[in-house]
Design a protein around this motif. Sequence first.
Motif, PDB file in Angstrom:
ATOM      1  N   ALA A   1       0.830  -1.201   0.000  1.00  0.00           N
ATOM      2  CA  ALA A   1       0.000   0.000   0.000  1.00  0.00           C
ATOM      3  C   ALA A   1       0.869   1.259   0.000  1.00  0.00           C
ATOM      4  N   ARG A   2       1.917   1.225   0.794  1.00  0.00           N
ATOM      5  CA  ARG A   2       2.781   2.400   0.854  1.00  0.00           C
ATOM      6  C   ARG A   2       3.443   2.657  -0.489  1.00  0.00           C
ATOM      7  N   ASP A   3       3.990   1.599  -1.090  1.00  0.00           N
ATOM      8  CA  ASP A   3       4.598   1.757  -2.409  1.00  0.00           C
ATOM      9  C   ASP A   3       3.590   2.343  -3.386  1.00  0.00           C
ATOM     10  N   HIS A   4       2.365   1.833  -3.341  1.00  0.00           N
ATOM     11  CA  HIS A   4       1.351   2.279  -4.286  1.00  0.00           C
ATOM     12  C   HIS A   4       1.073   3.767  -4.121  1.00  0.00           C
ATOM     13  N   LEU A   5       0.886   4.201  -2.894  1.00  0.00           N
ATOM     14  CA  LEU A   5       0.568   5.612  -2.659  1.00  0.00           C
ATOM     15  C   LEU A   5       1.741   6.523  -3.016  1.00  0.00           C
ATOM     16  N   HIS A   6       2.929   6.000  -2.891  1.00  0.00           N
ATOM     17  CA  HIS A   6       4.093   6.818  -3.220  1.00  0.00           C
ATOM     18  C   HIS A   6       4.352   6.855  -4.716  1.00  0.00           C
ATOM     19  N   GLN A   7       4.137   5.714  -5.383  1.00  0.00           N
ATOM     20  CA  GLN A   7       4.332   5.625  -6.836  1.00  0.00           C
ATOM     21  C   GLN A   7       5.522   6.452  -7.264  1.00  0.00           C
ATOM     22  N   THR A   8       6.655   6.108  -6.765  1.00  0.00           N
ATOM     23  CA  THR A   8       7.837   6.910  -6.971  1.00  0.00           C
ATOM     24  C   THR A   8       7.989   7.396  -8.391  1.00  0.00           C
ATOM     25  N   GLY A   9       7.931   8.695  -8.547  1.00  0.00           N
ATOM     26  CA  GLY A   9       8.211   9.321  -9.823  1.00  0.00           C
ATOM     27  C   GLY A   9       7.136   9.177 -10.867  1.00  0.00           C
TER      28      GLY A   9
END
Lengths: 315, 238
Positions: free
Chosen positions: A29-37
């Motif tokens: 979930a964290r990775d998704h919300l951050h969607q780096t770049g």
Amino acid sequence: MKCRIPVVLLACGSFNPITNMHLRLFEVARDHLHQTGQLGWGGEASPMEGLVDWASWGFAGACHRHHHHSHCSLAHRTECRSLLPLRMRHREFCTCLISGHGGVRVGTYNVTVLPFLGMYKVIGGIISPVNDNYRKKDLAAAHHRVAMVRLALQTSDWIRVDPWESEQVQWMETVKVLRHHHRELLRSLPQTEGPEHGRARSSAPTAVPELKLLCGADFLKSFQTPNLWKDAHIQEIVEKFGMVCVSRTGHNPKEYISGSAILQRYQHNIHLVREPVQNELSSTYIRRALSQGQSVKYLLPDAVITYIKEHNLYT
Amino acid sequence: MKCRIPVVLLACGSFNPITNMHLRLFEVARDHLHQTGMYKVIGGIISPVNDNYRKKDLAAAHHRVAMVRLALQTSDWIRVDPWESEQVQWMETVKVLRHHHRELLRSLPQTEGPEHGRARSSAPTAVPELKLLCGADFLKSFQTPNLWKDAHIQEIVEKFGMVCVSRTGHNPKEYISGSAILQRYQHNIHLVREPVQNELSSTYIRRALSQGQSVKYLLPDAVITYIKEHNLYTGDGS
């Protein structure tokens, strides 16, 4: 770094016991919300093309006050709406500017802007084990379940366990747990004092953090179960807080959303995350394996397995 | 106590990097063999493949061995063996099996003096067996033309035996019935169902890492730390 909306993820559930799958929900979930770049648009929105230059629309500075959308006065919201040639909701507009994105060009009209990906910064996670009075079959005592989650989170630097829900006199609805933790979250914010109060600081102002419910898609599906949820609660969850749903095998969360008027209306506030590692790992499986004397190593943290053995749980 | 056949499980593969799924194979296989009542699993060996296997994106052998060692820190019965990875060139699986079987026999307690060859007062020690532990995809690969020598397949299933843990999308019984050799020695091919269907693969881990995504809880923390410290799998060819 431009200002992003701080988010805390809250997961409610039995955690009977906690498994690596529960822990993965937070990471995914964290990775998704951050969607780096990435500048993405959530998949469920209408396709977007390119970037909008807010200045060209004359909006620069129109909604620069960094506040939670629900705190906007009706007059302010009306003013924003009147400035928008697109059918755009006030909330999306505010968050778009808060994020600091220079611009998003919309190719077509009547598009609902969902500028959410890449606009969040996850600042914490909370695991809230359910109260014993939930009376689920085979539910280990709350103090054990809390202890196991605590052990499981020893190596995490951003997720914590909160026993508040489990320590209440009786079981409480999810929305009440959300309200409690949201109050606590606001209470923990640094208070502004003196003449600066209410005025923007020289650096990027701090946006009010949001508390979102983190769950699997089966949770979303449960909204359909007759008499299980109050409509008002469902609405409050998706409108005031928001959800992050991580999909598991056998679920099609988009169907659950399109089958509900409330969910459809607030779908911009329901983040659907695909978990590529389709995992059938469940607490039920763990309990069964343990009762049959089978190994559960590598399915949950070693410290939790040790605890289970020391306290003779799930035999 | 009836005498059970001691078994050591040997897993060959890239382990690029090792994941919780690999580690689960051992646990699931051991439980299964014990449930048959005929075997006692006395050890497990992870043997990372030689660098000369030249698989795409294969991290250097010393890294892969180090990561497996870290992953096994909390295991009391599985160990890593770098022998295969330290050879001058890549070698066929059957040769790795032969080597470890020789080592296994060599490590047995030697009987001396007049007792030599006679049963002791307690239950005699059965000769331990070395079995190849793998996923069902490995079993399927026997069908790939020109990949395996028939003689090797036969030696693996006849002299050693296999324990195949099934993964989603595979039907190992089909692979067996589609091969005369495998059918003949199917009693020596133990099929284990892994109820936690898991798509977790090293490929997924490498891709997630190269995209800056979290892999926590998919492999041991010590391995993740190692990967970060040595800048592995960043996807930029380093």
